[in-house]
Structure formats: C-alpha cells, structure tokens
Design an enzyme around this catalytic site. Structure first.
Site, PDB file in Angstrom:
ATOM      1  N   LYS A 147       0.873  -1.215  -0.099  1.00 33.96           N
ATOM      2  CA  LYS A 147       0.030  -0.110  -0.073  1.00 33.96           C
ATOM      3  C   LYS A 147       1.131   1.116  -0.157  1.00 33.96           C
ATOM      4  O   LYS A 147       1.431   1.323   0.757  1.00 33.96           O
ATOM      5  CB  LYS A 147      -0.953  -0.109   1.101  1.00 33.96           C
ATOM      6  CG  LYS A 147      -2.116   0.983   1.047  1.00 33.96           C
ATOM      7  CD  LYS A 147      -1.620   2.412   2.004  1.00 33.96           C
ATOM      8  CE  LYS A 147      -2.648   3.376   1.794  1.00 33.96           C
ATOM      9  NZ  LYS A 147      -2.181   4.886   2.224  1.00 33.96           N
ATOM     10  N   GLY A 202       4.055   3.457  10.720  1.00 33.65           N
ATOM     11  CA  GLY A 202       3.431   4.580  10.619  1.00 33.65           C
ATOM     12  C   GLY A 202       2.830   5.218  11.920  1.00 33.65           C
ATOM     13  O   GLY A 202       3.524   4.724  13.045  1.00 33.65           O
ATOM     14  N   SER A 203       1.691   5.971  12.043  1.00 33.52           N
ATOM     15  CA  SER A 203       1.450   6.483  13.217  1.00 33.52           C
ATOM     16  C   SER A 203       0.654   5.399  14.005  1.00 33.52           C
ATOM     17  O   SER A 203       0.246   4.532  13.663  1.00 33.52           O
ATOM     18  CB  SER A 203       0.490   7.670  12.963  1.00 33.52           C
ATOM     19  OG  SER A 203      -0.799   7.008  12.258  1.00 33.52           O
ATOM     20  N   GLY A 206      -3.184   5.333  12.847  1.00 30.87           N
ATOM     21  CA  GLY A 206      -3.335   4.427  11.778  1.00 30.87           C
ATOM     22  C   GLY A 206      -3.206   2.986  12.083  1.00 30.87           C
ATOM     23  O   GLY A 206      -3.834   2.089  11.481  1.00 30.87           O
ATOM     24  N   GLY A 207      -1.967   2.636  12.781  1.00 30.68           N
ATOM     25  CA  GLY A 207      -1.428   1.282  13.016  1.00 30.68           C
ATOM     26  C   GLY A 207      -2.220   0.503  13.911  1.00 30.68           C
ATOM     27  O   GLY A 207      -2.770  -0.338  13.412  1.00 30.68           O
ATOM     28  N   GLU A 226       5.043  -1.081  13.306  1.00 30.65           N
ATOM     29  CA  GLU A 226       6.028  -0.119  14.202  1.00 30.65           C
ATOM     30  C   GLU A 226       5.175   0.967  14.232  1.00 30.65           C
ATOM     31  O   GLU A 226       4.887   1.604  13.207  1.00 30.65           O
ATOM     32  CB  GLU A 226       7.149   0.013  13.330  1.00 30.65           C
ATOM     33  CG  GLU A 226       8.089   0.734  14.262  1.00 30.65           C
ATOM     34  CD  GLU A 226       9.521   1.144  13.226  1.00 30.65           C
ATOM     35  OE1 GLU A 226       9.805   2.559  13.313  1.00 30.65           O
ATOM     36  OE2 GLU A 226       9.786   0.621  12.377  1.00 30.65           O
ATOM     37  N   CYS A 263      12.126   7.427  13.667  1.00 31.68           N
ATOM     38  CA  CYS A 263      11.282   6.864  14.311  1.00 31.68           C
ATOM     39  C   CYS A 263      12.196   6.815  15.902  1.00 31.68           C
ATOM     40  O   CYS A 263      11.510   6.284  16.715  1.00 31.68           O
ATOM     41  CB  CYS A 263      10.671   5.499  14.130  1.00 31.68           C
ATOM     42  SG  CYS A 263      12.019   4.367  13.272  1.00 31.68           S
ATOM     43  N   GLU A 351       4.299  10.833  21.667  1.00 28.41           N
ATOM     44  CA  GLU A 351       5.178  11.266  20.831  1.00 28.41           C
ATOM     45  C   GLU A 351       4.750  12.474  20.134  1.00 28.41           C
ATOM     46  O   GLU A 351       3.591  12.462  19.515  1.00 28.41           O
ATOM     47  CB  GLU A 351       5.170   9.936  19.831  1.00 28.41           C
ATOM     48  CG  GLU A 351       6.263  10.240  18.812  1.00 28.41           C
ATOM     49  CD  GLU A 351       6.522   8.999  17.720  1.00 28.41           C
ATOM     50  OE1 GLU A 351       7.534   8.937  17.017  1.00 28.41           O
ATOM     51  OE2 GLU A 351       5.481   8.375  17.451  1.00 28.41           O
TER      52      GLU A 351
END
Length: 481
Positions: A147, A202-203, A206-207, A226, A263, A351
């Site tokens: 994606k 990603g965030s 979203g994750g 992650e 990250c 974060e």
C-alpha cells in the site's frame, strides 16, 4: 488516486497464484531474484532520487544514502536465504523403543503466503515499496502487495514498476509485487482473505486501526506494526558533570536529524536537576537547522503537538518556540520534572513527530525510577553513565521498556545487520519481532512438521541429501555445514 476494489482483488489474486512458486523456490533462485531487484534499483537511482526529492524534500544526499540502504537490505536477505539457518530445520528420528513410540518428525519454517506491506512517510525507500518489510517477506518466500504512502505516490509507482519488472525478468512469477493506493484500498487489503500477514510503519492511530482490522477478520492474521516511540534517554549526574557539552551536542544533532522525523528520535531525556544541562542545550539549539516536514498532515500536526505539551503547567521552553513558521519546523526543547511525568504520562509522554524533545529533571534516584516506570514501550532506550555509577535499577527498567538499549551515542540510525532488534513493547510495535535486520524474516514464516513422510514427498530442504549444506538440528544435536 485510489485503487478500486476490483483492481485490488486482481492484484491480490495474482499474488496468491505466485505464492506457491515463491514458497517452493530454491535458495539460489530466491537469492537471485532479490539481487536482481537490488541491481535494478541501483541502476535507476538517479531517476528515483529526483522523484523522491520532489515529493519529500529530503535532499539528494539523504535519499541516495537511503537507496543504498534499501538495496543493501535486499542483498542482505539474499545472503540470509543462502545461509539457510532461518529455516530452523529440526529432525527427530523415529524411535520405536521410546515410551510411547516416537514417529519421525521433520520441522521447518515456510512462507505464510501473500503479505501486505504499508509504506512509511519518513523513509520513502528503506521503509517503503522495496524496503525492509518487502525484502524480508520476499526472502521468506512470499509475494507482496504494497500500500503506497500518500506522501510519495509517484515514487511508489515507479519503484514498484522497476522492482516488479526486475523480479519477473529474473524468473520470478507474475504477481510477485503489486501496489495499491488510497486509504480505502489499504483497509480492504489487510482484510482480503488471501493476505496472510501485514507489515506497517506509521502512526499509532493508523497502525492501531489496521491492527484491529487484521485481528478482527474471520480468519485473523498477524499484523506487524511499528507505531509510536519516545525513546527515553537517561543521563546520570556524573555523565553530565564529566561530558555534558558533548552530550548536549549529541542530543541536539540526534533530535534534529531528518528534521526530527526518525522513529528513533530521543523524545524524552531524563537529566539531573540543577546540573545545567538545559543551559548547554539552549546554547546549541539556535545553531541547529530545521526545515520542511514530509507532508502537509505532519506539518499541521507539529505545532499542535507542541502546544499540547506546552499547555501542561509543568512545562517550560528551554529553546526554540512553539510558534512555528508556516511550512517549516524549527527545533524546540521543552522542560518538565519527573513528578509531572509520573503523574501525567498520557500528556507528557505522547510522541510528537518533529524536531522536539522534552527534558525531564529528576532530583534523586527514586524520582527517576518512578518517572521511568511511566514511560511507554519504545524502540530504543539510552543510558549515559560513568563506570562508577550505580545504574542496575535504571538498566532493569530500560530493558523492560525497549528493544534496543544503548550505552554510547544516540539512537537515531539503525544498522541493518544479523543482530539488530528494531522493535519494542507496545506502543512501539504490535509484536516482539524486529522490522530491521536479518531476523525480520521470522515475521513472515510459519512452522510446519512432516511426520513419517517419504523422502520423495518432503520439501527438498528436509531431505537427507540437503543436510550437509544446511544448518540443522537432529535428535537435539546442532550441526553446521
């Protein structure tokens, strides 16, 4: 642009048709396919770097280095496939005298099937279409459907074209690498019945949404995400007293690397109260560079994240300003105390993606320990101490909180090696596995045992004639070629 459900189904179906070929491929063939992809990316580096710079503004130097890391990962996994220990071949011979009698058992790891990979914004090559998730999934013997990230769509499309063509030209089946675009397509991808695992960088929000979709399927699949990480750093009084200037320089360089969009950025730094470390940092920040952030969404979120932190009554500004110029991000260092962190971790330890860090002043070991216990799981934890410091209690906490513990240097920068661990407790990742390094391959493998199977029906790597060239354990004894 968003991929239609019809086109997505076509791409995933092609991957499903390719999966048996990948699973049964020999080490020589699979390694050759991976190296062909790496060679193709290197050959098109000029073209790809130009596109990437237009879309991400990361600069040619950084992007060329990232292409090298990406092709290096592909070649590393080619060597992992050839070396063979990732298969974990294990044999127990039949023993009719055992109680109860024991059959012959031959165990190995094999590819799970088609894998979905979600690209990251901050590494348009190394954690994207042909990045570590894709490389490790292919090495495990699985086709991949990626994606694309909305922050670099043209780069994603061109990279996918180059790699897919290189794989097929080297002999890999059609459907080995596909690409979809758009949020709806991403959601549908992780829910497609032919997809057997997913990798994501990603965030946290979203994750977590994708994780819930993956585990909420009628047939749940593993989701290797992650997500967020504050990467705590602890400085002891002795370390600051003996090398405070160097530590301040290292911190500022690390938190501003890539405009704070790594990250592994050190997001929270525990410093002894009254040590003057904040003053050392404050003198360095005006000379540090900021710059544009990767996407409009990240750009808009940065001042909001700063304002959220600064709204806490314990927080003050050490250097920089929460008032950011439009379209860019400048370094900011904030300060609070250990008691506030222990009481309000949900606010102070969230974060903030960008060039900001929070100094947390602690008065004594007890205050430090209490605040450290509030730190969420992270990718890294760093301890700067001197040889005569008593740090066993601190180290015990840091080991529980992170997947990689550093004793020198700063956490930004991740070596792609056999021994690397790039993962950590929630919310850093959704699993215990690494997403960088040779053992990242383990995410996309599953164990299978063959009991009393005729030699001719066994996979070639489980037949007796393969064992002289492969690491294996037979009847409990490890044998190396």
């Amino acid at each position: 642009m968003s991929t239609s459900i019809t086109d997505l189904d076509r791409l995933v179906s092609a991957a499903a048709e390719a999966a048996p070929v990948w699973r049964a491929s020999s080490a020589d063939d699979r390694a050759r396919w991976l190296r062909a992809a790496a060679d193709a990316l290197d050959a098109h580096a000029d073209e790809l770097v130009a596109i990437a710079d237009e879309e991400t503004r990361l600069g040619e130097t950084r992007l060329r280095g990232e292409v090298g890391r990406t092709t290096g990962q592909l070649r590393l996994f080619a060597s992992v496939v050839e070396e063979g220990s990732y298969l974990e071949i294990t044999i127990d011979d039949a023993d009719g005298a055992a109680t109860p009698p024991r059959p012959e058992l031959r165990r190995m790891l094999t590819g799970v099937g088609p894998v979905a990979v979600f690209s990251a914004s901050n590494f348009p090559f190394a954690f994207s279409v042909a990045g570590g998730d894709t490389a490790s999934a292919l090495a495990a013997g699985n086709p991949v459907v990626v994606k694309a990230h909305s922050g670099h769509p043209r780069l994603s499309e061109r990279t996918a074209e180059i790699v897919a063509a290189a794989l097929e030209a080297a002999g890999a089946p059609a459907g080995s690498l596909g690409l979809v675009e758009g949020r709806e397509a991403g959601n549908a991808l992780v829910q497609h019945p032919s997809i057997q695992a997913a990798g994501f960088t990603g965030s946290l929000g979203g994750g977590r949404a994708l994780f819930d979709l993956a585990t909420g399927r009628e047939d749940p699949i593993p989701f290797y995400g992650e997500l967020g990480s504050v990467n705590p750093v602890v400085l002891t009084p002795a370390a600051v007293a003996r090398r405070g200037e160097a530590l301040a320089q290292g911190l500022v360089a690390s938190l501003t690397l890539g405009v704070g969009q790594f990250c592994t950025k050190p997001g929270v730094v525990f410093v002894p109260a009254g040590s003057g470390f904040d003053e050392l940092v404050a003198r360095l920040v005006p000379g540090a560079s900021g710059g544009p952030l990767l996407t409009d969404r990240i750009t808009a979120a940065f001042p909001s994240g700063l304002a959220h932190l600064e709204a806490d009554p314990s927080v003050s500004v050490v250097a920089g300003s929460a008032e950011q110029a439009e379209g860019t991000a400048q370094p900011v260092v904030l300060r609070t105390d250990a008691a506030a962190v222990a009481d309000r971790p949900e606010t102070l330890l969230e974060e903030c993606f960008g060039p900001v860090t929070l100094l947390v002043e602690y008065a004594d070991d007890a205050a430090l320990q209490r605040a450290l216990e509030a730190v969420p799981g992270s990718l890294t934890a760093t301890l700067h101490a001197e040889d005569d410091d008593a740090v066993d209690d601190v180290l015990e906490v840091l080991q529980r909180k992170a997947g990689r513990v550093l004793f020198a240097g700063w956490p930004t920068g991740v070596a792609v090696t056999w021994s690397q661990q790039h993962g950590g407790p929630w919310p850093a990742t959704t699993s215990l596995h690494t997403s960088v390094g040779a053992t990242a391959i383990r995410r996309f493998l599953r164990p299978i045992v063959f009991q009393d199977a005729p030699q001719r029906l066994l996979p070639p790597v489980l037949r007796d004639d393969a064992f002289p060239s492969l690491p294996h354990r037979r009847n409990g004894i490890l044998t190396l070629p």
